[in-house]
Design a protein around this motif. Structure first.
Motif, short mmCIF file in Angstrom:
data_model
loop_
_atom_site.label_atom_id
_atom_site.label_comp_id
_atom_site.label_asym_id
_atom_site.label_seq_id
_atom_site.Cartn_x
_atom_site.Cartn_y
_atom_site.Cartn_z
N VAL A 247 30.81 39.07 39.74
CA VAL A 247 31.77 38.86 38.93
C VAL A 247 31.60 37.17 38.46
O VAL A 247 31.40 36.31 39.30
CB VAL A 247 33.33 38.94 39.48
N MET A 248 31.64 36.94 37.30
CA MET A 248 31.52 35.50 36.87
C MET A 248 32.58 35.31 35.94
O MET A 248 33.29 35.91 35.25
CB MET A 248 30.26 35.26 35.79
N LYS A 249 33.43 34.17 36.40
CA LYS A 249 34.79 33.84 35.75
C LYS A 249 34.65 32.31 35.48
O LYS A 249 34.02 31.58 36.12
CB LYS A 249 35.91 34.13 36.63
N PRO A 250 35.56 31.96 34.71
CA PRO A 250 35.78 30.48 34.49
C PRO A 250 36.43 29.80 35.80
O PRO A 250 37.50 30.19 36.31
CB PRO A 250 36.89 30.23 33.27
N ASN A 251 35.44 28.67 36.06
CA ASN A 251 36.04 27.84 37.37
C ASN A 251 36.70 26.54 36.94
O ASN A 251 37.40 26.24 37.84
CB ASN A 251 34.87 27.58 38.29
N ASN A 252 36.55 26.27 35.81
CA ASN A 252 37.53 24.96 35.31
C ASN A 252 38.65 25.38 34.44
O ASN A 252 38.38 25.45 33.37
CB ASN A 252 36.60 24.09 34.76
N LEU A 253 39.57 25.79 35.11
CA LEU A 253 40.74 26.49 34.24
C LEU A 253 41.39 25.22 33.58
O LEU A 253 42.34 25.62 32.57
CB LEU A 253 41.64 27.07 35.16
N THR A 254 41.38 23.92 33.87
CA THR A 254 41.88 22.88 33.10
C THR A 254 41.26 22.72 32.02
O THR A 254 41.80 22.67 30.79
CB THR A 254 41.57 21.58 34.00
N ALA A 255 39.83 23.17 31.62
CA ALA A 255 39.09 23.30 30.44
C ALA A 255 39.70 24.28 29.58
O ALA A 255 39.74 24.33 28.40
CB ALA A 255 37.66 23.04 30.63
N VAL A 256 39.93 25.60 30.23
CA VAL A 256 40.44 26.68 29.56
C VAL A 256 41.78 26.34 28.86
O VAL A 256 42.22 26.86 27.61
CB VAL A 256 40.54 27.75 30.37
N GLY A 257 42.71 25.75 29.66
CA GLY A 257 44.03 25.20 29.21
C GLY A 257 45.02 26.36 29.78
O GLY A 257 44.62 27.28 30.17
N THR A 258 46.44 26.26 29.47
CA THR A 258 47.32 26.79 30.04
C THR A 258 47.86 27.86 28.75
O THR A 258 47.60 27.32 27.62
CB THR A 258 48.41 26.21 30.64
N GLY A 259 48.14 29.05 29.30
CA GLY A 259 48.77 30.03 28.36
C GLY A 259 47.58 30.45 27.44
O GLY A 259 47.79 31.15 26.22
N LYS A 260 46.22 30.56 27.93
CA LYS A 260 45.27 30.92 27.11
C LYS A 260 44.51 32.21 27.85
O LYS A 260 44.83 32.71 29.05
CB LYS A 260 44.12 29.96 27.20
N LEU A 261 44.02 33.01 26.89
CA LEU A 261 43.31 33.97 27.41
C LEU A 261 41.85 33.73 27.91
O LEU A 261 41.14 32.80 27.52
CB LEU A 261 42.98 35.21 25.91
N ALA A 262 41.56 34.59 28.77
CA ALA A 262 40.03 34.33 29.47
C ALA A 262 39.64 35.72 30.06
O ALA A 262 40.28 36.73 29.82
CB ALA A 262 40.27 33.30 30.66
N VAL A 263 38.25 35.65 30.40
CA VAL A 263 37.53 37.13 30.75
C VAL A 263 36.99 36.67 32.14
O VAL A 263 36.46 35.79 32.28
CB VAL A 263 36.81 37.67 29.64
N PHE A 264 36.87 38.10 32.79
CA PHE A 264 35.92 38.06 33.86
C PHE A 264 34.70 39.08 33.48
O PHE A 264 35.19 40.00 32.97
CB PHE A 264 36.89 38.68 35.10
#
Length: 341
Positions: A247-264
């Motif tokens: 499983v690969m997922k974003p590790n830096n959630l600060t860069a993703v931002g709050t209230g945002k969509l992401a994927v695994f």
């Protein structure tokens, strides 16, 4: 008589110790047998389900290959460069790429994934890449020695999913493999990973571009680099990386931002090995992401041994108790305790 009583007491305690240990062994044996039967039954069911899925995939693959459409199962990729030379091999032995849709939120001053009351990450949808055949490419920088970099691209296009919540039209997966770094000079490592997804979520356009580069280790120090689940994807040169569900997922959630969509991004049954700098043909021996004896098993064994040692020591101490015989005279009359009131 006191000496005889003492001997009988010791014999009884020894018999009790033997009986307790025998019961302990029998109970563990019964539990292991029951667990083994349960595991065997579960494995048979899983095997039957997997065989059914493989047969269905094979039928679909035959139909698609007959019409010249779709991707033939299993999901094996020989990734070549512009000169048609094989630069890496990737095999997904348990199915196609899979995307899980998640969301971020803020807890205090920290950006985290949205979870339920059981502290489990909530999935808002998923999509598998099993509808079209991807296009792959590789770009090599270097001559195959340490420091050589292989940039891999796997692109999907023209996908239409039946899931109305999360529909992926196209996706591009990029991986960068470096020979001889950064963990050890005799290893190859995935030093960068990213994904770009063009999709719709609840009929709303959602284009995502995420950095999926895994952590290299427990900390930023070179001594803490680790090739295991949840950390770096790396293996000794000449060996392939294998994982039941990478499983690969974003590790830096600060860069993703709050209230945002992401994927695994899931790699089911992943087997990966760079061909550049590899002297073997095909895949080498596996370097698995899970250790042979995990920490949980070590802890269970050590705790069980400690408790069993304490029990054995306690029973042995009880069996070694001596009755007071300091003032007994073995040649004198025996102690008589009157029974009448």
């Amino acid at each position: 008589k006191l000496i005889l009583l003492d001997s009988l007491l010791q014999e009884k305690m020894k018999d009790l110790l033997r009986g307790t240990l025998l019961c302990f062994v029998l109970i563990n044996g019964l539990k292991a047998e029951s667990l083994g039967d349960g595991l065997a039954e579960g494995q048979l069911k899983a095997k039957g389900l997997a065989e059914g899925q493989l047969k269905a995939k094979a039928d679909i693959a035959q139909d698609n290959s007959a019409t010249g459409e779709g991707f033939v199962y299993p999901y094996f990729f020989e990734i070549k460069d512009a000169s048609n030379a094989i630069r890496a091999r990737l095999n997904l032995t348990k199915g196609p790429f899979l995307l899980d849709l998640v969301k971020t939120t803020t807890t205090g001053n920290k950006v985290v994934y949205v979870k339920n009351e059981k502290k489990q990450i909530i999935l808002f949808g998923n999509s598998s890449f099993d509808q079209t055949a991807p296009t792959t490419s590789a770009v090599v920088t270097g001559n195959g020695a340490n420091g050589t970099k292989i940039d891999i691209t796997i692109a999907y296009d023209g996908m239409v999913a039946a899931n109305s919540t999360f529909i992926v039209q196209s996706a591009e997966i990029k991986l960068s493999i470096e020979l001889g770094g950064p963990s050890r000079m005799d290893y190859w490592n995935i030093t960068a990973a990213s994904i770009e997804v063009n999709s719709t979520v609840n009929s709303t356009e959602a284009n995502l571009s995420l950095d999926l580069t895994p952590k290299f280790g427990y900390s930023s120090r070179t001594a803490d680099f680790a090739c295991t689940t949840g950390f770096g994807i790396c293996a000794p040169l000449g060996l392939c990386w294998s994982c039941d569900d990478q499983v690969m997922k974003p590790n830096n959630l600060t860069a993703v931002g709050t209230g945002k969509l992401a994927v695994f991004l899931h790699f089911p049954g992943m087997v990966l090995q760079p061909a550049t700098g590899n002297t073997t043909t095909g895949f080498g021996y596996n370097w698995d992401c899970d250790p042979l004896i995990p920490i949980s098993l070590w802890v269970s064994l050590l705790v069980t041994l400690m408790l069993a040692s304490i029990l054995f020591w306690a029973l042995y101490m009880l069996s070694a108790l001596q009755t007071p015989n300091k003032f007994d005279d073995p040649k004198g009359p025996s102690i008589h305790v009157p029974q009448a009131e």
